[in-house]
Design a protein around this motif. Structure first.
Motif, PDB file in Angstrom:
ATOM      1  N   LEU A 117       0.842  -1.200   0.000  1.00 29.47           N
ATOM      2  CA  LEU A 117       0.000   0.000   0.000  1.00 29.47           C
ATOM      3  C   LEU A 117       0.876   1.248   0.000  1.00 29.47           C
ATOM      4  O   LEU A 117       0.595   2.229  -0.702  1.00 29.47           O
ATOM      5  CB  LEU A 117      -0.942   0.014   1.211  1.00 29.47           C
ATOM      6  CG  LEU A 117      -2.081  -0.997   1.186  1.00 29.47           C
ATOM      7  CD1 LEU A 117      -2.938  -0.882   2.440  1.00 29.47           C
ATOM      8  CD2 LEU A 117      -2.953  -0.816  -0.045  1.00 29.47           C
ATOM      9  N   LEU A 177       4.045   1.553  -1.088  1.00 28.99           N
ATOM     10  CA  LEU A 177       4.729   1.712  -2.383  1.00 28.99           C
ATOM     11  C   LEU A 177       3.738   2.202  -3.432  1.00 28.99           C
ATOM     12  O   LEU A 177       4.060   3.070  -4.250  1.00 28.99           O
ATOM     13  CB  LEU A 177       5.356   0.385  -2.819  1.00 28.99           C
ATOM     14  CG  LEU A 177       6.599  -0.034  -2.047  1.00 28.99           C
ATOM     15  CD1 LEU A 177       7.143  -1.341  -2.613  1.00 28.99           C
ATOM     16  CD2 LEU A 177       7.668   1.056  -2.091  1.00 28.99           C
ATOM     17  N   GLY A 178       2.524   1.638  -3.405  1.00 31.87           N
ATOM     18  CA  GLY A 178       1.519   2.063  -4.373  1.00 31.87           C
ATOM     19  C   GLY A 178       1.149   3.521  -4.197  1.00 31.87           C
ATOM     20  O   GLY A 178       0.881   4.239  -5.162  1.00 31.87           O
ATOM     21  N   VAL A 197     -12.375   4.708  -2.261  1.00 34.66           N
ATOM     22  CA  VAL A 197     -11.581   3.674  -2.939  1.00 34.66           C
ATOM     23  C   VAL A 197     -12.501   2.744  -3.725  1.00 34.66           C
ATOM     24  O   VAL A 197     -12.255   2.436  -4.891  1.00 34.66           O
ATOM     25  CB  VAL A 197     -10.754   2.881  -1.900  1.00 34.66           C
ATOM     26  CG1 VAL A 197     -10.052   1.715  -2.561  1.00 34.66           C
ATOM     27  CG2 VAL A 197      -9.741   3.794  -1.230  1.00 34.66           C
ATOM     28  N   LEU A 210      -4.824   6.407  -9.229  1.00 30.94           N
ATOM     29  CA  LEU A 210      -4.713   5.086  -8.618  1.00 30.94           C
ATOM     30  C   LEU A 210      -3.768   5.152  -7.428  1.00 30.94           C
ATOM     31  O   LEU A 210      -4.037   4.593  -6.361  1.00 30.94           O
ATOM     32  CB  LEU A 210      -4.202   4.073  -9.647  1.00 30.94           C
ATOM     33  CG  LEU A 210      -4.180   2.633  -9.156  1.00 30.94           C
ATOM     34  CD1 LEU A 210      -5.573   2.141  -8.899  1.00 30.94           C
ATOM     35  CD2 LEU A 210      -3.483   1.745 -10.156  1.00 30.94           C
ATOM     36  N   LEU A 252      -4.438   4.308  -3.481  1.00 31.28           N
ATOM     37  CA  LEU A 252      -3.623   3.406  -2.671  1.00 31.28           C
ATOM     38  C   LEU A 252      -3.070   4.135  -1.449  1.00 31.28           C
ATOM     39  O   LEU A 252      -2.968   3.565  -0.362  1.00 31.28           O
ATOM     40  CB  LEU A 252      -2.489   2.808  -3.506  1.00 31.28           C
ATOM     41  CG  LEU A 252      -2.967   1.774  -4.528  1.00 31.28           C
ATOM     42  CD1 LEU A 252      -1.934   1.557  -5.619  1.00 31.28           C
ATOM     43  CD2 LEU A 252      -3.276   0.455  -3.833  1.00 31.28           C
ATOM     44  N   GLY A 309      -5.682   4.130   0.987  1.00 30.15           N
ATOM     45  CA  GLY A 309      -5.715   2.813   1.619  1.00 30.15           C
ATOM     46  C   GLY A 309      -4.666   2.719   2.714  1.00 30.15           C
ATOM     47  O   GLY A 309      -4.927   2.195   3.800  1.00 30.15           O
TER      48      GLY A 309
END
Lengths: 322, 295
Positions: free
Chosen positions: A48, A50-51, A277, A291, A295, A298
């Motif tokens: 999450l 890294l995204g 989300v 996107l 994330l 999230g």
């Protein structure tokens, strides 16, 4: 007592070699499974983060409170959804805790024994109903009810008051922050009620009997003996409910109205991290900044729930040991 | 006792005060009891209201074609067959993958790591995963399996659901193994059995009903999960049993149909909602009665 589990036994050499191999394989599998659970949590955090990294890089720390959400100009901020998440969850706690306390009080002190199990099971079944069912029920039944009866009544009675009146103004759409909080409250009610009932039952009977012997009423025993004795675990149960409320997705998505703004009135539409989300994900392209922003949301939700759930477990640890 | 005006307090004035105090306390008690009863009533009303709504709307929309036809465009008498089958496949596979892992973790916690620091960390993390928002599990699997392998797939949905079922099985397995008396373990060791045989043949066997309860509760939970499937198996309006393609599922279909403007789709959503809720509640009741008989 627990030494038995770690006893090592001297067995005949031939059998020992075979069983040692079996033991090693089985123990290895168990340890690996345990490590896998840690890997899962680590993986969720890392993936999450890294995204969400491109979004964190692009918007920096202000991402947390910026209220912009504009897919066209690619400006994103988490402010509105963090606000919506916290407001709906806290309101849900305010609604659910008194009712849950009443249910637990009834089940442990008032209900005749034959009634406890069926009523307790019925309340627990509320927890088993899937989130999406709450969403449909809320959208098709509760939202019209709110729009036609509850909200007009609230506007008439509380809307005129100075100060808090501003919370109860505006057009009664039925959907919105208040309805979402209400549905959330119903969903977390069984978790809080079950925890409270379990900890109330752990109060040593002799404490309660002493209080009754002094002439206390049932309510005075609850207020003066049971609640003080269990207050830490009760707080843990409330935190558990809060943790659940923060991450609820489908039910909230149905009834919150889904608008990216912060309204002063509780009847206004809003959104939560989970609902944003769930709704916006389908419309975001791979590798887009949007996107990444989702994330990142999230990740923020994960941090929030982790803190709340960890606190809940810490508070409930005495119950877990017992 | 506090309400009777027993002449322990001899002055008349004090007796009157005591009686008044007693009445007040009794009134507070009565109010608290009433409110508590009302709270329980409120809780039960919600459950009844959900069930009645589902039965009325769900049975109204229920007919044979729900089970024999696949999802179709609005107005063409579609059903839910592909969604039901898709859900069954994904839930069954997720249970088959998640259950052994969960049982091993639960066994690890109860038989190998009682009181150890590593065990405590695993237990803590497993409990966090138990209550963590399921939508985040979906995002995680999206990052892990959907992005790198080029697209939504049934397998990704299976992965997300198996991650969700693991901590449920862990909790019940550990709890059930902890109930087994250590004398039983000592007796098995005393016969010269290796530890793994002790666990598999004795501990697991005596905990069977509890472990099955956990599995049933886990199935009930993942059968209704919607959010994690949004980003993994996505949903599919065609007939699809290919797990490497997007796969339909009942919750996702309900979600997209209930939010649609078409009356026949909304009715199908109610039918699906009734099916799922009945399945989930029956699994729960079955699990509970099994546990009650087992212990």
């Amino acid at each position: 007592m627990s030494q038995a589990a770690t006893l090592s036994i001297a067995s005949p050499p031939r059998a020992a070699r075979r069983s040692n191999l079996g033991d090693m394989i089985f123990a290895g599998a168990c340890y690996a499974a345990g490590a896998l659970v840690l890997l899962l949590l680590g993986g969720i955090i890392v993936e999450l983060f890294l995204g969400g990294l491109p979004a964190f890089r692009a918007f920096g720390l202000p991402f947390l409170w910026s209220t912009e959400w504009d897919p066209v100009t690619e400006v994103f901020g988490a402010g509105v959804s963090i606000y919506g998440t916290i407001v709906t969850a806290v309101l849900a706690i305010l609604f659910a805790v008194p009712v849950a306390f009443g249910v637990a009080f009834f089940l442990t002190e008032l209900a005749p024994p034959w009634m406890r199990r069926p009523v307790g099971t019925a309340v627990e079944l509320l927890a088993a109903v899937p989130s999406i069912i709450y969403g449909m029920w809320g959208f098709f039944l509760i939202a019209p009810l709110m729009a036609q009866h509850v909200q007009p009544a609230l506007i008439d009675s509380l809307g005129e008051l100075p100060g808090i009146g501003v919370l109860f103004q505006g057009p009664p759409f039925g959907t919105g922050i208040l309805t979402a909080a209400l549905i959330l409250a119903i969903m977390i009610l069984p978790f809080i009620a079950a925890t409270m009932r379990d900890v109330f039952e752990q109060v040593p009977p002799v404490f309660k009997e002493s209080a009754y012997g002094l002439g206390c009423t049932t309510w005075e025993v609850m207020k003066g003996v049971v609640l003080p004795y269990t207050r830490i675990s009760v707080a843990g149960g409330i935190m558990l409910g809060l943790g659940r409320a923060l991450g609820e997705t489908m039910a909230v998505t149905f009834v919150i109205g889904n608008a990216n703004r912060i309204s002063t009135t509780l009847f206004g539409p809003g959104n939560t991290i989970a609902s944003v989300v769930a709704l916006e994900f389908g419309e975001s392209e791979t590798d887009s900044l949007k996107l990444s922003a989702l994330l990142a949301l999230g990740f923020i939700l994960f941090v929030l729930s982790f803190i709340v759930l960890a606190a809940s477990r810490y508070l409930l640890r005495s119950r877990l040991k017992a | 006792m506090s309400t009777t005006t027993h002449p322990v307090l001899s002055p008349v004035k004090d007796a009157a005060t005591a009686a008044r105090l007693g009445r007040g306390r009794k009134r507070a008690d009565r109010v608290a009891r009433l409110l508590s009863l009302a709270a329980t009533g409120i809780g039960l009303i919600f459950l009844v209201s959900i069930l009645v709504t589902l039965f009325v709307k769900g049975f109204g929309a229920m007919n044979l074609s729900v089970f024999t036809e696949i999802t179709r465009p609005p107005g063409s008498n579609g059903g839910l067959l592909n969604a039901i089958i898709g859900s069954l496949i994904q839930v069954a596979l997720a249970t088959m993958i998640g259950t052994p892992i969960g049982m091993l973790v639960g066994t690890f916690l109860a038989e190998y790591a009682r009181g150890s620091a590593f065990g405590n960390v695993v237990r803590f993390v497993s409990d966090i995963l138990l209550s963590a928002p399921s939508i985040l599990i979906g995002l995680f699997v999206y990052q892990l399996l959907v992005l790198p392998f080029g697209g939504f797939s049934g397998w990704a949905g299976v992965a997300a659901l198996s991650i969700i079922i693991v901590p449920i099985v862990v909790r019940t397995t550990e709890d059930m193994l902890n109930l087994i008396p250590n004398t039983l373990r000592e007796a098995v060791f005393g016969l010269g059995s290796p530890k793994w045989k002790m666990i598999v043949l004795v501990c697991w066997r005596s905990a069977t009903s509890g472990i099955i309860t956990g599995i049933l509760l886990g199935i009930a939970r993942i059968a209704g999960e919607t959010a994690p499937l949004l980003f993994t198996s996505l949903g599919n309006n065609a007939w699809s049993t290919n797990l490497s393609q997007p796969m339909p599922s009942l919750p996702i279909t309900i979600y997209s149909y209930a939010g649609s403007p078409f009356q026949d789709w909304i009715e199908l959503a109610w039918a699906g909602a009734l099916l799922i809720t009945l399945a989930v509640l029956l699994l729960n009741i079955l699990a509970r009665s099994l546990l009650r008989r087992g212990t």
